[in-house]
Design a protein around this motif. Structure first.
Motif, PDB file in Angstrom:
ATOM      1  N   UNK A 121       1.318  -0.119 -22.690  1.00 37.06           N
ATOM      2  CA  UNK A 121      -0.046   0.145 -23.194  1.00 37.06           C
ATOM      3  C   UNK A 121      -0.694   1.204 -22.300  1.00 37.06           C
ATOM      4  N   UNK A 122      -0.202   2.446 -22.386  1.00 32.63           N
ATOM      5  CA  UNK A 122      -0.647   3.500 -21.473  1.00 32.63           C
ATOM      6  C   UNK A 122      -2.136   3.818 -21.567  1.00 32.63           C
ATOM      7  N   UNK A 123      -2.814   3.366 -22.619  1.00 27.87           N
ATOM      8  CA  UNK A 123      -4.264   3.585 -22.698  1.00 27.87           C
ATOM      9  C   UNK A 123      -4.979   2.943 -21.528  1.00 27.87           C
ATOM     10  N   UNK A 124      -4.361   1.906 -20.947  1.00 30.85           N
ATOM     11  CA  UNK A 124      -4.964   1.244 -19.779  1.00 30.85           C
ATOM     12  C   UNK A 124      -5.046   2.168 -18.571  1.00 30.85           C
ATOM     13  N   UNK A 125      -4.149   3.140 -18.516  1.00 31.37           N
ATOM     14  CA  UNK A 125      -4.109   4.030 -17.349  1.00 31.37           C
ATOM     15  C   UNK A 125      -5.380   4.859 -17.219  1.00 31.37           C
ATOM     16  N   UNK A 126      -6.080   5.072 -18.313  1.00 27.95           N
ATOM     17  CA  UNK A 126      -7.303   5.886 -18.289  1.00 27.95           C
ATOM     18  C   UNK A 126      -8.568   5.052 -18.111  1.00 27.95           C
ATOM     19  N   UNK A 127      -8.433   3.744 -18.014  1.00 30.14           N
ATOM     20  CA  UNK A 127      -9.613   2.876 -17.900  1.00 30.14           C
ATOM     21  C   UNK A 127      -9.935   2.602 -16.432  1.00 30.14           C
ATOM     22  N   UNK A 128     -11.202   2.671 -16.090  1.00 32.02           N
ATOM     23  CA  UNK A 128     -11.623   2.497 -14.697  1.00 32.02           C
ATOM     24  C   UNK A 128     -11.324   1.092 -14.174  1.00 32.02           C
ATOM     25  N   UNK A 129     -11.422   0.084 -15.026  1.00 35.09           N
ATOM     26  CA  UNK A 129     -11.202  -1.292 -14.566  1.00 35.09           C
ATOM     27  C   UNK A 129      -9.737  -1.570 -14.221  1.00 35.09           C
ATOM     28  N   UNK A 130      -8.851  -0.695 -14.661  1.00 31.91           N
ATOM     29  CA  UNK A 130      -7.429  -0.876 -14.347  1.00 31.91           C
ATOM     30  C   UNK A 130      -7.184  -0.834 -12.839  1.00 31.91           C
ATOM     31  N   UNK A 131      -7.995  -0.008 -12.141  1.00 29.91           N
ATOM     32  CA  UNK A 131      -7.821   0.114 -10.691  1.00 29.91           C
ATOM     33  C   UNK A 131      -8.008  -1.223  -9.982  1.00 29.91           C
ATOM     34  N   UNK A 132      -8.860  -2.079 -10.536  1.00 34.05           N
ATOM     35  CA  UNK A 132      -9.100  -3.369  -9.901  1.00 34.05           C
ATOM     36  C   UNK A 132      -8.122  -4.444 -10.317  1.00 34.05           C
ATOM     37  N   UNK A 133      -7.361  -4.197 -11.381  1.00 34.02           N
ATOM     38  CA  UNK A 133      -6.435  -5.201 -11.901  1.00 34.02           C
ATOM     39  C   UNK A 133      -4.988  -4.954 -11.505  1.00 34.02           C
ATOM     40  N   UNK A 134      -4.654  -3.686 -11.240  1.00 34.39           N
ATOM     41  CA  UNK A 134      -3.269  -3.328 -10.941  1.00 34.39           C
ATOM     42  C   UNK A 134      -3.196  -2.632  -9.592  1.00 34.39           C
ATOM     43  N   UNK A 135      -2.076  -2.761  -8.915  1.00 32.45           N
ATOM     44  CA  UNK A 135      -1.884  -2.084  -7.630  1.00 32.45           C
ATOM     45  C   UNK A 135      -1.792  -0.581  -7.843  1.00 32.45           C
ATOM     46  N   UNK A 136      -2.151   0.158  -6.817  1.00 37.38           N
ATOM     47  CA  UNK A 136      -2.166   1.621  -6.920  1.00 37.38           C
ATOM     48  C   UNK A 136      -0.765   2.173  -7.178  1.00 37.38           C
ATOM     49  N   UNK A 137       0.259   1.583  -6.529  1.00 38.76           N
ATOM     50  CA  UNK A 137       1.609   2.117  -6.716  1.00 38.76           C
ATOM     51  C   UNK A 137       2.185   1.763  -8.091  1.00 38.76           C
ATOM     52  N   UNK A 177      16.298  -0.498  -9.272  1.00 40.22           N
ATOM     53  CA  UNK A 177      17.033   0.388  -8.378  1.00 40.22           C
ATOM     54  C   UNK A 177      16.101   1.250  -7.535  1.00 40.22           C
ATOM     55  N   UNK A 178      14.795   1.135  -7.779  1.00 39.57           N
ATOM     56  CA  UNK A 178      13.823   1.874  -6.974  1.00 39.57           C
ATOM     57  C   UNK A 178      12.549   1.042  -6.836  1.00 39.57           C
ATOM     58  N   UNK A 179      12.626  -0.078  -6.107  1.00 42.77           N
ATOM     59  CA  UNK A 179      11.458  -0.948  -5.937  1.00 42.77           C
ATOM     60  C   UNK A 179      10.466  -0.346  -4.951  1.00 42.77           C
ATOM     61  N   UNK A 180       9.323  -0.999  -4.725  1.00 42.27           N
ATOM     62  CA  UNK A 180       8.336  -0.478  -3.768  1.00 42.27           C
ATOM     63  C   UNK A 180       8.947  -0.226  -2.392  1.00 42.27           C
ATOM     64  N   UNK A 181       8.471   0.828  -1.762  1.00 40.70           N
ATOM     65  CA  UNK A 181       8.951   1.200  -0.430  1.00 40.70           C
ATOM     66  C   UNK A 181       7.884   0.864   0.623  1.00 40.70           C
ATOM     67  N   UNK A 182       8.291   0.901   1.885  1.00 45.42           N
ATOM     68  CA  UNK A 182       7.349   0.675   2.992  1.00 45.42           C
ATOM     69  C   UNK A 182       6.188   1.663   2.864  1.00 45.42           C
ATOM     70  N   UNK A 183       4.984   1.156   2.948  1.00 48.25           N
ATOM     71  CA  UNK A 183       3.792   1.985   2.821  1.00 48.25           C
ATOM     72  C   UNK A 183       3.144   1.897   1.453  1.00 48.25           C
ATOM     73  N   UNK A 184       3.902   1.438   0.444  1.00 50.26           N
ATOM     74  CA  UNK A 184       3.321   1.236  -0.893  1.00 50.26           C
ATOM     75  C   UNK A 184       2.441  -0.012  -0.868  1.00 50.26           C
ATOM     76  N   UNK A 243       5.775  -7.609  -2.844  1.00 47.54           N
ATOM     77  CA  UNK A 243       7.083  -7.516  -3.497  1.00 47.54           C
ATOM     78  C   UNK A 243       8.160  -8.165  -2.633  1.00 47.54           C
ATOM     79  N   UNK A 244       8.194  -7.816  -1.341  1.00 50.57           N
ATOM     80  CA  UNK A 244       9.211  -8.362  -0.447  1.00 50.57           C
ATOM     81  C   UNK A 244       9.044  -9.873  -0.294  1.00 50.57           C
ATOM     82  N   UNK A 245       7.805 -10.336  -0.271  1.00 46.14           N
ATOM     83  CA  UNK A 245       7.556 -11.777  -0.153  1.00 46.14           C
ATOM     84  C   UNK A 245       8.110 -12.514  -1.373  1.00 46.14           C
ATOM     85  N   UNK A 246       7.870 -11.974  -2.564  1.00 43.01           N
ATOM     86  CA  UNK A 246       8.375 -12.607  -3.790  1.00 43.01           C
ATOM     87  C   UNK A 246       9.897 -12.580  -3.826  1.00 43.01           C
TER      88      UNK A 246
END
Length: 529
Positions: free
Chosen positions: A123-139, A394-401, A407-410
Motif C-alpha cells: 500500500x505505497x500510498x502510505x509512504x506519502x502520509x505524515x502519520x506513517x513516520x510515527x507508525x513505521x521505522x525509518x529504515x 538476504x539483506x536484513x537491517x544493519x548496524x546503525x539502522x 530485529x536482532x532481539x526478535x
C-alpha cells in the motif's frame, strides 16, 4: 506402460472413498527403500458418468505421495472437526500439528521489520502520509521506497521479470556474496514461490525417462520422492548413517551409484539436504568438500537444499553453503553444476504462507540456462510479496539502522527458543522405553527411532499399515498430537521412526512431553511381548 499401470490401479480402487496404503504395505512386506506414504484418493468405477476417473489420469499422479500432509493429517483434520462439533468428546481439547515446518501456525510471531516493509510496499500510498513516520521505522520506510521504485508500475499486483525483479535479485546476490565471501551474479538467481517449485523445475529439466535417476538421501523430505515420481524419474536412495548422527558417507554414495548403473539407471544428480530434513544433522565442511569432489568426478549436478541454513543449534557446527565450499576449493562455473535452494518459509522468519524463495543456478551452459529461463517463463513469475521477502531475508537491517536492535532481539529470541525446544524434546524422547533420538543440530525436526514390540508390529500387519504409521495413529487418537511416520520419509528396512517438529511454543512443550510420555508407556504395556 501406461496401460498396465491403469489396469493395476483399476483393481485397487472401488466406488467409494478409500485410503490407499499401497506404498506402506510395500515397505513393510517387500522392504522397499523408496519412501512413499499413504494418501486419500477417490475413485470411480469404469462405468462412471465422469470422463475423468482414477483409472485414466496420469498414473504418475496416483503413484505420487506426500506424507507430511497424508493420511494421518487427514485423520487429524477430521478429529479437529469432531472436537469443534462435540466439545469434550475426546481426552484432549485440541490438535497439535507437529507434522510440518509451519512456525506461525503454532504461534511464532512474524519479524516486525519484514512485515512493515511488506505493508508499505503493498500500500505505497502510505509512504506519502505524515502519520506513517510515527507508525513505521525509518529504515522500513526507506527500504519500502527503494523496493517500490524497482517494481514494474510500482505495484505489487503487477507481473515481474520471469526470474524475479532485477533490483531484488541484485540485493539477494549481494547477500549471498556477503554470506559466502565469493561473488554472486544476479543473473544466476531465479525467484520462485518457495523452494518447492524450484525443485520441481530442476527435476523436470533433468528427467527424460524412468531410466534417469536422482540420488536422494534416505530419510528424505518427501518433496523429492514426489517430484521425481511426478516427472517420471527414478529415485536412487542413499542411506544416512543413524549410528553416526545421520552421517553422509561417500562410500555409501559410491555403492548406490554403482548399483544404479548396473541396473541401467543414468544417475543425473545428487540431492543433499543441509541442515537435514527430517534428520536435523549439520554437515561438516570436510564432508561437504568430499561431496563436491564426488559430484565433480562423477559428473553429477549437485542439488543443495539449504532452506534451514539459519537453523543451527549447536555451537560446534556452522552452516557453509555448497557454493562457498566449492568456490573455496577452486571450482568455478566451468567445473561443477550446482543448484542451491533457499526459502522464506524456514529459518527464524517462518513465513510459509508468503511463498517466497529462490534457486541459485551455477555451472550450466548458456543453452541450458536458456531452457531453465523458458520453463520459469511458463509460470510468468513468482508472487511479488514473496520476492520482496526473499530480498529482505538476504539483506536484513544493519548496524546503525533504526530497526537493527529490535530485529536482532526478535531473531535471537526465536533461534534461542528453538534451541531450547529441540533439547527438551530430544531429552524427553530419549527417556522413553525403546526410543533413541539423535541430537537436533539444525533444521526444525527430530527423527527418533522406535523399537516396537512384536505384538505391535503384528497388530499393524492386521490393519494393513506400516508399524510406525500404526503407532502415530494411536498417538493421534490418544493425545491429539500429529507426527509423521518414518515410512513417509524412508528408513533402513526393519527400522521404525517418526518425525516431530520442534515448533510448538516453548511454554507448550512440557504438556506435549507429558502427553507423549503417558501415551508411550500405555502403548508399550499394551503390546509388551
Amino acid at each position: 506402460m501406461r496401460k498396465s499401470a491403469a489396469d493395476r490401479f483399476r483393481h485397487l480402487f472401488n466406488r467409494s472413498l478409500v485410503f490407499v496404503r499401497n506404498q506402506q504395505n510395500q515397505q513393510h512386506h517387500r522392504l522397499s527403500p523408496i519412501p512413499l506414504s499413504s494418501s486419500p484418493f477417490s475413485s470411480m468405477a469404469s462405468d462412471s458418468p465422469f470422463p475423468v476417473t482414477a483409472q485414466n489420469i496420469n498414473p504418475q499422479v496416483l503413484k505420487c505421495q506426500y506424507a507430511v500432509r497424508g493420511e494421518i493429517v487427514t485423520l487429524a483434520q477430521n478429529l479437529q472437526k469432531d472436537l469443534q462439533a462435540n466439545p469434550g468428546a475426546h481426552s484432549f481439547d485440541e490438535i497439535i500439528y507437529c507434522n510440518i515446518g509451519n512456525p506461525q501456525s503454532l504461534g511464532q510471531q512474524p519479524i516486525t521489520f519484514f512485515r512493515e516493509v511488506l505493508a508499505l510496499c503493498d500500500y505505497p500510498a502510505l509512504l506519502d502520509k505524515s502519520e506513517t513516520q510515527g507508525l513505521f521505522s525509518a529504515d522500513s520506510i526507506e527500504r519500502a521506497w527503494q523496493i517500490v521504485d524497482q517494481i514494474p508500475g510500482r505495484a505489487t499486483g503487477a507481473y515481474s521479470h520471469s526470474q524475479g525483479i532485477q533490483g531484488l535479485r541484485d540485493t539477494i546476490a549481494a547477500g549471498i556474496g556477503e554470506r559466502d565471501g565469493f561473488p554472486c551474479n544476479a543473473d544466476d538467481i531465479f525467484l520462485t514461490d518457495g523452494a518447492s517449485p524450484a525443485v520441481h523445475m530442476m527435476m523436470q529439466l533433468l528427467t527424460r525417462s524412468e531410466k534417469d535417476g536422482i540420488l536422494c538421501p534416505i530419510p528424505q523430505y518427501p518433496l523429492y520422492s514426489a517430484s521425481i515420481t511426478l516427472h517420471g524419474g527414478h529415485l536412487v536412495p542413499y542411506y544416512l548413517d543413524e549410528a553416526t548422527g545421520w552421517g553422509l558417507e561417500i562410500s555409501e554414495l559410491k555403492k548406490q551409484l554403482e548399483d544404479a548403473k548396473s541396473k541401467g539407471i543414468n544417475v543425473r544428480a545428487l540431492v543433499v539436504i543441509n541442515p537435514g530434513n527430517p534428520t536435523g544433522q549439520v554437515l561438516a565442511e570436510e564432508n561437504q568438500r568430499a561431496i563436491v569432489e564426488f559430484c565433480k568426478k562423477e559428473g553429477l549436478v549437485l542439488l543443495a537444499d539449504e532452506v534451514y541454513q539459519e537453523n543451527v543449534y549447536v555451537p560446534e557446527k556452522k552452516f557453509h553453503s555448497f557454493k562457498k565450499v566449492s568456490r573455496s576449493m577452486g571450482y568455478g562455473d566451468n567445473d561443477l553444476c550446482l543448484v542451491s535452494f533457499q526459502s522464506v518459509s524456514k529459518g527464524y522468519h517462518g513465513e510459509c504462507g508468503k511463498r517466497g524463495g529462490y534457486m541459485e543456478v551455477t555451472g550450466f551452459s548458456p543453452d541450458v540456462r536458456e531452457q531453465i529461463y523458458k520453463v520459469a517463463s511458463v509460470n510468468l513469475c513468482s508472487n511479488i510479496t514473496g520476492q520482496i521477502l526473499a530480498s529482505l531475508i538476504m539483506s536484513p537491517p544493519k548496524v546503525g539502522d533504526e530497526s537493527y536492535e529490535s530485529f536482532m532481539a526478535e531473531k535471537n529470541a526465536i533461534l534461542s527458543s528453538l534451541t531450547k525446544r529441540a533439547k527438551s524434546l530430544e531429552e524427553a524422547l530419549n527417556k522413553l522405553e525403546g526410543v533413541t533420538c539423535n541430537k537436533a543440530e539444525g533444521a526444525m525436526y527430530l527423527f527418533p527411532r522406535i523399537r516396537l514390540p512384536e505384538k505391535a508390529i503384528k497388530a499393524a500387519e492386521a490393519e494393513k499399515t506400516a508399524p510406525d504409521a500404526f503407532y502415530c495413529k494411536r498417538l493421534l487418537n490418544a493425545t491429539g498430537i500429529v507426527v509423521v511416520p518414518g515410512s513417509g520419509f524412508g528408513q533402513v528396512p526393519g527400522t521404525w521412526h517418526f518425525r516431530c517438529t520442534i515448533l510448538p511454543q516453548e511454554d507448550r512443550i512440557p504438556a506435549i512431553v507429558t502427553r507423549l510420555t503417558e501415551f508411550h508407556e500405555k502403548f508399550m504395556n499394551e503390546f509388551r511381548d
